[in-house]
Design a protein around this motif. Structure first.
Motif, PDB file in Angstrom:
ATOM      1  N   PHE A   1      15.886  -6.819  71.365  1.00  0.00           N
ATOM      2  CA  PHE A   1      15.263  -6.810  72.692  1.00  0.00           C
ATOM      3  C   PHE A   1      16.322  -7.059  73.773  1.00  0.00           C
ATOM      4  N   CYS A   2      17.136  -8.086  73.579  1.00  0.00           N
ATOM      5  CA  CYS A   2      18.175  -8.429  74.557  1.00  0.00           C
ATOM      6  C   CYS A   2      19.116  -7.253  74.793  1.00  0.00           C
ATOM      7  N   LYS A   3      19.549  -6.651  73.705  1.00  0.00           N
ATOM      8  CA  LYS A   3      20.518  -5.563  73.782  1.00  0.00           C
ATOM      9  C   LYS A   3      19.944  -4.322  74.465  1.00  0.00           C
TER      10      LYS A   3
ATOM     11  N   TRP B   1       8.605 -10.365  73.630  1.00  0.00           N
ATOM     12  CA  TRP B   1       9.409  -9.197  73.269  1.00  0.00           C
ATOM     13  C   TRP B   1       8.696  -8.355  72.218  1.00  0.00           C
ATOM     14  N   LYS B   2       7.818  -8.962  71.424  1.00  0.00           N
ATOM     15  CA  LYS B   2       7.072  -8.225  70.393  1.00  0.00           C
ATOM     16  C   LYS B   2       5.980  -7.351  71.003  1.00  0.00           C
ATOM     17  N   ARG B   3       5.571  -7.649  72.228  1.00  0.00           N
ATOM     18  CA  ARG B   3       4.481  -6.928  72.884  1.00  0.00           C
ATOM     19  C   ARG B   3       4.960  -5.806  73.797  1.00  0.00           C
ATOM     20  N   CYS B   4       6.254  -5.628  73.915  1.00  0.00           N
ATOM     21  CA  CYS B   4       6.802  -4.593  74.793  1.00  0.00           C
ATOM     22  C   CYS B   4       6.387  -3.207  74.311  1.00  0.00           C
ATOM     23  N   HIS B   5       6.351  -2.288  75.257  1.00  0.00           N
ATOM     24  CA  HIS B   5       6.005  -0.900  74.953  1.00  0.00           C
ATOM     25  C   HIS B   5       6.942  -0.353  73.866  1.00  0.00           C
ATOM     26  N   GLU B   6       8.230  -0.611  74.022  1.00  0.00           N
ATOM     27  CA  GLU B   6       9.196  -0.216  72.993  1.00  0.00           C
ATOM     28  C   GLU B   6       9.094  -1.209  71.834  1.00  0.00           C
ATOM     29  N   GLN B   7       9.426  -0.760  70.660  1.00  0.00           N
ATOM     30  CA  GLN B   7       9.413  -1.640  69.493  1.00  0.00           C
ATOM     31  C   GLN B   7      10.828  -2.164  69.252  1.00  0.00           C
TER      32      GLN B   7
END
Length: 125
Positions: free
Chosen positions: A77-79, A64-70
């Motif tokens: 991340f879940c939400k 989740w830390k590597r996603c395009h969005e921060q």
């Protein structure tokens, strides 16, 4: 929504695109591909297992830390990425793990959805 992966590849995360891909995949099935269609019927009945395993990767390996969005944290991340609460994601992961345990215990008749599998989660603790 589109996300650029690299200079050559763009992934489209829109629901319309996904549904369009599903429709195209199914429309191209023909009688000579009956075995493929049978496999897809079988595999898609247990899509909740794959969903839970992917979520587990995002959580346990901090993808989740590597996603395009921060995202601030896994809950964020879940939400915002999965559109589920953190507890719903954790339950999806538990459901997948229950089904996997059942397979390794020799069961061939698995729960058909995450809710049925989750109901069995307490039996393993």
């Amino acid at each position: 929504m589109q996300t650029i992966i690299n200079d050559d590849e763009i992934l489209d995360f829109s629901l319309e695109h996904l549904i369009g891909e599903f429709q195209i995949d199914v429309s191209y099935l023909c009688p000579s591909e009956i075995e493929t269609a049978e496999y897809e019927l079988f595999a898609n009945q247990y899509a909740y297992i794959k969903f839970g395993l992917i979520l587990e990767k995002f959580r346990n390996q901090s993808w989740w830390k590597r996603c395009h969005e921060q995202f601030r944290d896994f809950k964020d991340f879940c939400k915002h990425k999965v559109n589920l609460s953190r507890w719903q994601v954790v339950n999806a992961i538990k459901s997948a793990n229950v089904a996997i345990r059942l397979v390794f215990l020799g069961f061939s008749n698995l729960p058909r959805n995450a809710s049925q599998a989750l109901a069995m989660a307490d039996l393993y603790h």
